[in-house]
Design an enzyme around this catalytic site. Structure first.
Site, mmCIF file in Angstrom:
data_model
loop_
_atom_site.group_PDB
_atom_site.id
_atom_site.type_symbol
_atom_site.label_atom_id
_atom_site.label_comp_id
_atom_site.label_asym_id
_atom_site.label_seq_id
_atom_site.Cartn_x
_atom_site.Cartn_y
_atom_site.Cartn_z
ATOM 1 N NE ARG A 65 -1.573 6.726 1.339
ATOM 2 C CZ ARG A 65 -1.636 5.813 2.290
ATOM 3 N NH1 ARG A 65 -1.414 6.159 3.536
ATOM 4 N NH2 ARG A 65 -1.922 4.568 1.992
ATOM 5 C CG HIS B 297 -0.390 2.536 -9.323
ATOM 6 N ND1 HIS B 297 -0.592 2.071 -8.050
ATOM 7 C CD2 HIS B 297 -1.456 3.328 -9.612
ATOM 8 C CE1 HIS B 297 -1.741 2.562 -7.581
ATOM 9 N NE2 HIS B 297 -2.275 3.333 -8.513
ATOM 10 N NE ARG C 89 -7.583 2.129 -5.494
ATOM 11 C CZ ARG C 89 -6.384 2.218 -4.946
ATOM 12 N NH1 ARG C 89 -5.366 2.672 -5.656
ATOM 13 N NH2 ARG C 89 -6.180 1.859 -3.696
ATOM 14 N NE ARG D 137 -2.950 -1.477 4.357
ATOM 15 C CZ ARG D 137 -4.193 -1.582 3.950
ATOM 16 N NH1 ARG D 137 -4.968 -2.505 4.466
ATOM 17 N NH2 ARG D 137 -4.689 -0.759 3.042
ATOM 18 C CG ASN E 168 -7.736 -1.883 -5.240
ATOM 19 O OD1 ASN E 168 -6.807 -2.655 -5.042
ATOM 20 N ND2 ASN E 168 -8.049 -0.923 -4.348
ATOM 21 C CG LEU F 162 -6.345 -8.109 7.874
ATOM 22 C CD1 LEU F 162 -7.119 -9.297 8.449
ATOM 23 C CD2 LEU F 162 -5.091 -8.617 7.160
ATOM 24 N NE ARG G 142 -4.230 7.211 -6.928
ATOM 25 C CZ ARG G 142 -4.127 6.872 -5.638
ATOM 26 N NH1 ARG G 142 -3.877 7.795 -4.735
ATOM 27 N NH2 ARG G 142 -4.301 5.625 -5.270
ATOM 28 C CG ASP H 150 -2.104 0.899 1.100
ATOM 29 O OD1 ASP H 150 -2.335 1.441 -0.006
ATOM 30 O OD2 ASP H 150 -2.811 1.087 2.108
ATOM 31 C CD GLU I 37 2.923 -12.706 15.905
ATOM 32 O OE1 GLU I 37 2.890 -11.510 16.240
ATOM 33 O OE2 GLU I 37 2.519 -13.629 16.630
#
Ligand code: IPE
Ligand code: IPE
Ligand code: MG
Length: 242
Positions: free
Chosen positions: A23, A36, A70, A187, A67, A194, A32, A19, A206
């Site tokens: 940003r 990617h 979007r 993440r 997604n 999640l 953006r 993720d 974990e």
């Protein structure tokens, strides 16, 4: 079950929620799409390093079923990137004898992308040492719904009784079947959720959250995550180790 030191310190299966591409780009005044692109590039070093440190299974969350919501330009851009990745970069994975599989419903993709995904799965089916699952159009709830339908059909076909449904059968009916449950879920980008990823499989995983945006995530960040993992005391409901 006894576990040797390597078992406890190196996660067998690491899953990544990649993720922060948007940003990352925004912070640099870039579109953006640039995030990617850079995010797709970051995957190589991470996979190489995971293999080097003894991880045997990697799952990458590349595109969620959510997604599709979007803006169309962004979805088109991501599809273009997948096309490029599947046609060129994945060749590298084949050369390195990586077993590749895709999680999620392939049918929603354009035929050329879908065919390529199937071709890659076929071409790497014999490799056994290092496994990579790429979640594309994946949603854990959809995956569970599909598993429930499969089990219901089997019962309807009288393959087994309702009483034969157990956790193993459910795991085996998910698209992740054959992979051990993830030991470590990483993440990036600071989000701590999640987002419909591996809901069933993550029962005892974990979690490791880092503020680093995915395009910047590298070998050192993976080492830091694995070091943090090695310090965790996984109890699986039992009493803490002394
Ligand atoms: C992850 O980065 C890539 C995909 C979900 C396809 P994002 O695109 O979600 O980046 P942010 O969260 O907007 O920064
Ligand atoms: C989750 O990220 C999906 C992937 C990383 C591919 P999102 O950026 O789509 O998740 P939300 O919308 O912030 O929960
Ligand atoms: Mg995001």
């Amino acid at each position: 079950m006894t576990q040797d030191k390597t078992d406890r310190t190196t996660p067998a299966h690491v899953a990544f929620i990649m993720d922060g591409n948007g940003r990352w780009a925004q912070a640099r005044g870039l579109p953006r799409a640039a995030g990617h692109q850079k995010g797709a590039e970051a995957v190589h070093a991470v996979l190489r390093h995971a293999q080097k440190i003894g991880v045997r299974y990697v799952t990458l969350y590349a595109f969620s079923s959510g997604n599709w919501n979007r803006p169309p330009e962004e979805v088109d851009n991501l599809m273009g990137l997948f096309r490029q990745y599947l046609k060129s970069d994945v060749k590298e994975l084949i050369k390195k004898k990586v077993r590749v599989r895709f999680l999620g419903d392939k049918e929603r993709f354009d035929p050329d992308i879908r065919d390529k995904m199937k071709e890659i799965e076929r071409d790497t089916a014999a490799f056994e040492d290092f496994h990579v699952a790429i979640a594309m159009n994946y949603g854990a709830r959809e995956d569970i719904v599909a598993a429930v339908k499969r089990i219901a059909m089997d019962i309807f076909d009288k393959q087994y009784l309702v009483s034969a449904i157990d956790e193993q059968r459910i795991s085996d009916s998910l698209s992740t079947s054959g992979f051990p449950d993830p030991d470590l879920i990483i993440r990036t980008s600071g989000e701590q959720r999640l987002s419909n990823f591996l809901l069933w499989e993550a029962a005892y995983a974990e979690f490791y959250f880092t503020p680093v945006f995915w395009p910047d995530f590298n070998e050192h960040d993976l080492d830091a995550a694995v070091e943090a993992y090695a310090r965790r005391d996984r109890r699986f409901g039992k009493v803490a180790r002394g």
